[in-house]
Structures are given as structure tokens and as C-alpha cells.
Design a protein around this motif. Structure first.
Motif, short mmCIF file in Angstrom:
data_model
loop_
_atom_site.label_atom_id
_atom_site.label_comp_id
_atom_site.label_asym_id
_atom_site.label_seq_id
_atom_site.Cartn_x
_atom_site.Cartn_y
_atom_site.Cartn_z
N ILE A 20 18.68 -63.02 -15.16
CA ILE A 20 17.77 -64.00 -14.57
C ILE A 20 18.49 -65.34 -14.38
N TYR A 34 8.75 -53.24 5.12
CA TYR A 34 7.78 -52.24 4.65
C TYR A 34 7.15 -51.44 5.79
N VAL A 36 12.48 -55.80 -2.87
CA VAL A 36 11.67 -54.66 -3.32
C VAL A 36 10.95 -55.00 -4.63
N GLN A 74 21.73 -58.93 -11.45
CA GLN A 74 22.34 -59.83 -12.44
C GLN A 74 21.25 -60.39 -13.37
N PHE A 124 10.81 -46.64 -0.53
CA PHE A 124 11.37 -47.91 -1.01
C PHE A 124 12.86 -48.03 -0.72
N ASP A 139 -0.66 -50.22 -7.08
CA ASP A 139 -1.55 -50.41 -5.92
C ASP A 139 -1.23 -49.38 -4.84
N GLY A 184 9.89 -55.45 -8.32
CA GLY A 184 10.66 -55.67 -9.54
C GLY A 184 11.97 -56.42 -9.32
N ALA A 185 12.17 -56.95 -8.13
CA ALA A 185 13.43 -57.67 -7.85
C ALA A 185 13.47 -59.00 -8.61
N GLY A 186 12.29 -59.52 -8.96
CA GLY A 186 12.23 -60.76 -9.73
C GLY A 186 11.67 -61.93 -8.94
N LYS A 187 10.91 -61.64 -7.89
CA LYS A 187 10.38 -62.71 -7.04
C LYS A 187 9.49 -63.68 -7.82
N SER A 188 8.50 -63.13 -8.54
CA SER A 188 7.58 -64.01 -9.28
C SER A 188 8.34 -64.85 -10.30
N THR A 189 9.29 -64.21 -10.97
CA THR A 189 10.10 -64.90 -11.99
C THR A 189 10.84 -66.08 -11.36
N MET A 228 -1.72 -57.24 7.83
CA MET A 228 -0.66 -58.13 7.29
C MET A 228 -0.56 -59.38 8.16
N ALA A 259 9.00 -59.03 5.12
CA ALA A 259 8.39 -57.90 4.42
C ALA A 259 7.72 -56.94 5.39
N SER A 260 7.16 -57.46 6.49
CA SER A 260 6.54 -56.56 7.48
C SER A 260 7.60 -55.72 8.18
N ARG A 317 3.69 -51.74 -16.24
CA ARG A 317 2.38 -52.11 -15.68
C ARG A 317 1.48 -50.88 -15.61
N1 Z5A Z 1 3.75 -56.01 1.86
C1 Z5A Z 1 3.94 -55.29 3.02
O1 Z5A Z 1 3.93 -54.06 3.00
N2 Z5A Z 1 4.11 -55.97 4.20
C2 Z5A Z 1 4.08 -57.31 4.28
O2 Z5A Z 1 4.23 -57.88 5.37
C3 Z5A Z 1 3.89 -58.06 3.05
C4 Z5A Z 1 3.73 -57.37 1.88
C5 Z5A Z 1 3.87 -59.54 3.09
C6 Z5A Z 1 2.55 -57.06 -2.22
O3 Z5A Z 1 2.96 -56.98 -3.49
C7 Z5A Z 1 2.72 -55.71 -1.55
O4 Z5A Z 1 2.52 -55.90 -0.15
C8 Z5A Z 1 4.13 -55.18 -1.70
C9 Z5A Z 1 4.74 -55.31 -0.32
C10 Z5A Z 1 3.56 -55.29 0.59
N3 Z5A Z 1 4.03 -53.81 -1.99
N4 Z5A Z 1 4.53 -53.06 -2.70
N5 Z5A Z 1 4.79 -52.14 -3.26
P1 Z5A Z 1 3.53 -58.21 -4.29
O5 Z5A Z 1 4.61 -58.90 -3.55
O6 Z5A Z 1 2.40 -59.03 -4.71
O7 Z5A Z 1 4.08 -57.47 -5.56
P2 Z5A Z 1 5.40 -56.69 -5.75
O8 Z5A Z 1 6.31 -56.59 -4.64
O9 Z5A Z 1 4.91 -55.39 -6.23
O10 Z5A Z 1 6.12 -57.65 -6.74
P3 Z5A Z 1 6.37 -57.42 -8.24
O11 Z5A Z 1 6.30 -55.99 -8.59
O12 Z5A Z 1 5.49 -58.32 -9.02
O13 Z5A Z 1 7.85 -57.79 -8.40
P4 Z5A Z 1 8.59 -59.18 -8.54
O14 Z5A Z 1 7.67 -60.32 -8.39
O15 Z5A Z 1 9.75 -59.13 -7.62
O16 Z5A Z 1 9.14 -59.12 -10.02
P5 Z5A Z 1 8.79 -60.02 -11.30
O17 Z5A Z 1 7.32 -59.89 -11.62
O18 Z5A Z 1 9.37 -61.36 -11.18
O19 Z5A Z 1 9.65 -59.26 -12.39
C11 Z5A Z 1 9.32 -57.96 -12.83
C12 Z5A Z 1 9.84 -57.78 -14.28
O20 Z5A Z 1 11.27 -57.81 -14.26
C13 Z5A Z 1 9.40 -58.88 -15.24
O21 Z5A Z 1 9.19 -58.30 -16.50
C14 Z5A Z 1 10.62 -59.82 -15.29
O22 Z5A Z 1 10.72 -60.49 -16.51
C15 Z5A Z 1 11.75 -58.84 -15.10
N6 Z5A Z 1 12.91 -59.44 -14.42
C16 Z5A Z 1 12.91 -60.28 -13.37
N7 Z5A Z 1 14.17 -60.61 -13.00
C17 Z5A Z 1 14.98 -59.92 -13.84
C18 Z5A Z 1 16.42 -59.86 -13.98
N8 Z5A Z 1 17.24 -60.53 -13.16
N9 Z5A Z 1 16.92 -59.08 -14.95
C19 Z5A Z 1 16.09 -58.39 -15.78
N10 Z5A Z 1 14.73 -58.42 -15.71
C20 Z5A Z 1 14.19 -59.19 -14.76
#
Ligand code: Z5A
Length: 205
Positions: A191, A105, A12, A189, A164, A154, A14-19, A71, A101-102, A150
């Protein structure tokens, strides 16, 4: 044909995928592995245009079937033009999201019929699957709090909390269905701790 390995990472918001993808790519580079990083929806020129259609706020009335088909259209471009050629050349591919993800979501969130999603999966992928999927699992509230700062949301991020929760449950169900491929990791947990678990799974691969 397939000489490299294909890793996907999902979960979901904010799970930390990009990180963690940054960590994975860096880790593989240090091992001397040539790695291609990509994302879904998107990852190709056409795929990124489809991503804009999918996530743009000007398409708020989009029908759920249209969303699903787009998708898979973007996915087809990515598989045919980027992922398969890279794997055939011996590179490893790491994708931020993929077909799970499909199911989560569009199947869990939008409540679309799972059999129809499976049909599209067979059509676009045949038997092609990731070698390893890292599912970062975190509570919806925790994930949302992490991305709170942020400025803009979107089209899909604007969904309600219940949406969610269904997405998260659908991801967990899939990890139970395919335990060999999908590794569920507690992403609440730190990072560093998440990284350690990811490292073990990649070493095994
Ligand atoms: N989608 C769909 O519906 N169907 C499909 O088939 C596909 C996709 C393929 C794409 O968004 C959207 O498309 C998504 C699903 C849909 N829709 N929504 N909603 P995306 O994948 O490009 O973006 P996102 O899902 O919104 O990802 P995100 O918000 O960027 O989250 P993230 O990459 O998992 O998180 P992050 O950027 O690595 O971390 C977020 C913050 O948390 C950052 O400040 C980090 O420093 C912090 N962080 C990370 N890990 C930790 C831990 N462990 N502790 C504390 N803080 C942390």
C-alpha cells in the motif's frame, strides 16, 4: 469554467481503489485543497438508485446494453449535477471509477462494441475528460483474494474469472491508448509503495 482538477481511479476488484482514495483525499486536504469524493456508478441520489439496479442480484437477467445505458445515465447525473459544478467552484473531484470502467467492463468484459461506447461517451461527456486517471493494475487472482472475506458478491462480481481477465486487459489497452492521462500503477506492491507513486502523479498535476 473548470477551475479545479478531476482525478479518477480505476482497476479490477481488490486493486485498492478505496484504500488509495482515502489517501488521496487526505493528501489533498493537507495541501489545503477542497476535495469532493465520489463514486461510479452512483455519487448522486438518483445515481445511487441506478447503482442498486445495476448491482442488485434481483436483476441478474439484465441485458448488456441496458447495463451500459444505465452506467451512462448515472454518469450523466454525476457529471451535470456534481462534478462540473464542483470543478467550476474550484474544488477538486476524486472519483472511484469513471468512463474507463465502461470500456473495460462493458467493452472488454461484456464484449460490447467499442464504437457504441464511444458514441455514448461523446454524447454524455462531449470533450469532458479526467485530468488524471490512476489505473491500479493487479492480477485478477490477487485482487479477488484481497476481497475474499466479503460476505456477499454483487451482480457483476459474480462473473467468471475470464470476464475479469478481459476487463484487466481492456484497462491496460486504454492506458496504452491514452498514456498522457492514464497512469498505470503496479498495485501488487505494498500500500505504501502504491501511495508513493500516486503522490508523484498528483504532485505533477
Ligand atoms: N462498473 C462497470 O461495470 N461499468 C462502469 O462503467 C462502472 C462500474 C463505473 C462497482 O463496484 C462495480 O461496477 C464494479 C465495476 C462496475 N464491478 N465489479 N465487479 P465498486 O467499484 O464499487 O467496487 P469494486 O470494484 O468491487 O471495488 P472493491 O472490491 O471495493 O475494490 P477496491 O476498492 O479496489 O479495493 P479496496 O477496498 O481498497 O481493497 C480491498 C482489500 O485489499 C482491503 O482489505 C485492503 O486493505 C486491501 N489492499 C488494498 N491495497 C492493497 C495492497 N497494495 N496490498 C495488499 N492489500 C491491499
Amino acid at each position: 469554467m473548470k477551475k479545479g482538477k478531476f482525478i479518477t481511479i480505476d482497476g479490477v476488484e481488490g486493486a485498492g481503489k478505496s484504500t488509495q482514495i482515502a489517501f488521496i483525499c487526505d493528501y489533498l486536504h493537507r495541501k489545503g485543497i477542497d476535495v469532493v469524493k465520489t463514486r461510479e456508478p452512483g455519487g448522486t441520489d438518483l445515481g445511487e438508485k441506478i447503482r442498486s439496479l445495476l448491482l442488485g442480484l434481483d436483476n441478474e437477467g439484465m441485458h448488456s446494453d441496458t447495463e451500459l445505458l444505465l452506467m451512462f445515465s448515472a454518469r450523466n447525473e454525476l457529471i451535470q449535477n456534481k462534478i462540473k459544478p464542483a470543478l467550476a467552484a474550484g474544488q477538486w473531484v476524486v472519483s472511484d471509477r469513471f468512463t474507463d470502467a465502461s470500456f473495460a467492463y462493458q467493452g472488454g468484459g461484456r464484449l460490447l462494441n467499442i464504437d457504441r461506447i464511444s458514441e455514448l461517451e461523446s454524447w454524455v461527456q462531449g470533450k469532458f475528460q479526467a485530468d488524471l486517471t490512476l489505473l491500479l493494475d493487479v492480477g485478477v487472482d490477487v485482487g479477488m483474494a484481497r476481497i475474499e472475506s466479503r460476505k456477499t458478491k454483487d451482480r457483476i462480481e459474480k462473473e467468471q474469472r475470464e470476464f475479469f481477465e478481459r476487463v484487466r486487459s481492456a484497462f491496460i489497452d486504454r492506458s496504452k491508448l491514452y498514456p498522457e492521462r492514464i497512469k498505470l500503477i503496479d498495485a501488487s506492491q505494498s500500500i505504501g509503495r502504491v501511495q508513493k507513486q500516486i503522490q508523484l502523479f498528483i504532485e505533477a498535476l
